[in-house]
Design a protein around this motif. Structure first.
Motif, PDB file in Angstrom:
ATOM      1  N   MET A 262     -11.583   7.528  17.980  1.00 32.25           N
ATOM      2  CA  MET A 262     -12.642   6.709  17.540  1.00 32.25           C
ATOM      3  C   MET A 262     -14.098   7.224  17.769  1.00 32.25           C
ATOM      4  SD  MET A 262     -11.122   2.919  20.604  1.00 32.25           S
ATOM      5  CE  MET A 262      -9.853   2.409  20.442  1.00 32.25           C
ATOM      6  N   ASP A 263     -14.339   7.859  18.253  1.00 29.49           N
ATOM      7  CA  ASP A 263     -15.700   9.318  18.227  1.00 29.49           C
ATOM      8  C   ASP A 263     -16.071   8.810  17.091  1.00 29.49           C
ATOM      9  OD1 ASP A 263     -15.959   8.185  21.450  1.00 29.49           O
ATOM     10  OD2 ASP A 263     -14.956  11.020  21.057  1.00 29.49           O
TER      11      ASP A 263
ATOM     12  N   LEU B  95      -5.982  -3.805  20.657  1.00 27.43           N
ATOM     13  CA  LEU B  95      -4.811  -4.690  20.577  1.00 27.43           C
ATOM     14  C   LEU B  95      -2.965  -4.255  19.714  1.00 27.43           C
ATOM     15  CD1 LEU B  95      -3.331  -7.899  20.723  1.00 27.43           C
ATOM     16  CD2 LEU B  95      -3.947  -8.357  18.188  1.00 27.43           C
ATOM     17  N   THR B  96      -3.649  -3.355  18.440  1.00 24.31           N
ATOM     18  CA  THR B  96      -2.388  -2.361  17.670  1.00 24.31           C
ATOM     19  C   THR B  96      -1.587  -2.036  18.913  1.00 24.31           C
ATOM     20  OG1 THR B  96      -3.512  -2.740  15.792  1.00 24.31           O
ATOM     21  CG2 THR B  96      -1.835  -1.053  16.311  1.00 24.31           C
ATOM     22  N   CYS B  97      -2.241  -0.997  19.377  1.00 22.94           N
ATOM     23  CA  CYS B  97      -1.814  -0.073  20.494  1.00 22.94           C
ATOM     24  C   CYS B  97      -1.041  -1.081  21.807  1.00 22.94           C
ATOM     25  CB  CYS B  97      -2.879   0.962  21.314  1.00 22.94           C
ATOM     26  SG  CYS B  97      -4.248   2.040  19.777  1.00 22.94           S
TER      27      CYS B  97
ATOM     28  N   LEU C  48      -2.599   7.915  23.834  1.00 23.05           N
ATOM     29  CA  LEU C  48      -3.447   6.798  23.941  1.00 23.05           C
ATOM     30  C   LEU C  48      -4.897   8.091  23.771  1.00 23.05           C
ATOM     31  CD1 LEU C  48      -3.004   3.776  25.682  1.00 23.05           C
ATOM     32  CD2 LEU C  48      -2.668   4.188  22.986  1.00 23.05           C
ATOM     33  N   ILE C  49      -5.064   8.993  24.343  1.00 22.73           N
ATOM     34  CA  ILE C  49      -6.030   9.753  24.943  1.00 22.73           C
ATOM     35  C   ILE C  49      -6.767  10.451  23.698  1.00 22.73           C
ATOM     36  CG2 ILE C  49      -7.215  11.631  25.555  1.00 22.73           C
ATOM     37  CD1 ILE C  49      -5.209  11.640  28.531  1.00 22.73           C
ATOM     38  N   PHE C  50      -5.443  10.706  22.888  1.00 24.29           N
ATOM     39  CA  PHE C  50      -5.982  11.027  21.502  1.00 24.29           C
ATOM     40  C   PHE C  50      -6.420  10.152  20.280  1.00 24.29           C
ATOM     41  CE2 PHE C  50      -2.493  14.205  22.904  1.00 24.29           C
ATOM     42  CZ  PHE C  50      -3.502  15.028  22.833  1.00 24.29           C
ATOM     43  N   VAL C  51      -6.256   9.047  20.505  1.00 21.26           N
ATOM     44  CA  VAL C  51      -6.640   7.595  19.946  1.00 21.26           C
ATOM     45  C   VAL C  51      -8.206   7.257  20.242  1.00 21.26           C
ATOM     46  CG1 VAL C  51      -6.184   4.752  19.878  1.00 21.26           C
ATOM     47  CG2 VAL C  51      -4.831   6.228  19.881  1.00 21.26           C
TER      48      VAL C  51
END
Length: 201
Positions: A104-105, A72-74, A97-100
């Motif tokens: 998450m990992d 939701l923040t993104c 967003l790929i780096f975000v």
């Protein structure tokens, strides 16, 4: 849709509010079944009213909320950039967003991410999950049956003279449910037919 190019003279009479209403209806009706929208509703839903989602079976609810909050923040950040003067960097932010997602990992395990962020549809995941549970139950029942068969199997001791010692069964059976396999086998139709064929040969 290709033929609609030739009907522009007719389509121009459709009012724009009608088109906006159709597009709004299509957008709202397509929200049903989207996992992100379902997870957003979980913020205001009591646990007893929650549907049986596959990710709720395998991922704690607080982690589901955390993942939804990140998404939701993104989304809000991208929308803000899109409507501002910095809209020219919007494609770069989508790429970021790929780096975000890669970051998450460190917050979620691979198993949790496979349920929260997977391309596989919810229905197929449920079928696979039910199939895996059925396979585990079948494997467990097979192990139990093998253990029971091993415990009740007759021990055969073959000596050097190749004689087989089978424990003798008592002729007086007190329990009616007790069955002597040799007596029952000789009365079977298949066994009688096999014996008859052997004698004829």
């Amino acid at each position: 849709m290709g033929c609609s190019v030739f009907f522009t003279s007719v389509l121009k009479f459709i009012p724009m509010p009608v088109l906006y209403g159709i597009f709004l209806y299509m957008g709202v009706s397509s929200l049903r079944g989207i996992q992100f929208f379902d997870r957003l509703k979980l913020f205001w839903m009591l646990v007893k009213h929650q549907r049986d989602f596959i990710y709720l079976r395998h991922v704690p609810l607080r982690k589901v909320h955390f993942f939804t909050a990140i998404q939701l923040t993104c989304l809000v950040l991208l929308w803000t950039i899109k409507v501002s003067r910095a809209a020219i960097i919007f494609p770069m932010m989508v790429l970021a967003l790929i780096f975000v997602r890669k970051a998450m990992d460190f917050c979620f395990s691979k198993r949790e991410l496979s349920f929260l962020d997977d391309l596989m549809p919810e229905r197929k995941k449920k079928l696979d999950d039910a199939r895996n549970e059925a396979g585990e139950e079948e494997e467990e029942s097979r192990r139990v049956m093998e253990a029971a068969a091993a415990a009740s199997s007759v021990q055969l001791h073959v000596g050097k003279t190749s004689d087989v010692d089978i424990p003798k069964q008592s002729s007086d059976r007190t329990d009616p449910s007790e069955i002597i396999i040799l007596d029952e086998m000789s009365q079977m139709t298949v066994w009688k037919a096999l014996t008859l064929k052997t004698e004829t040969l």
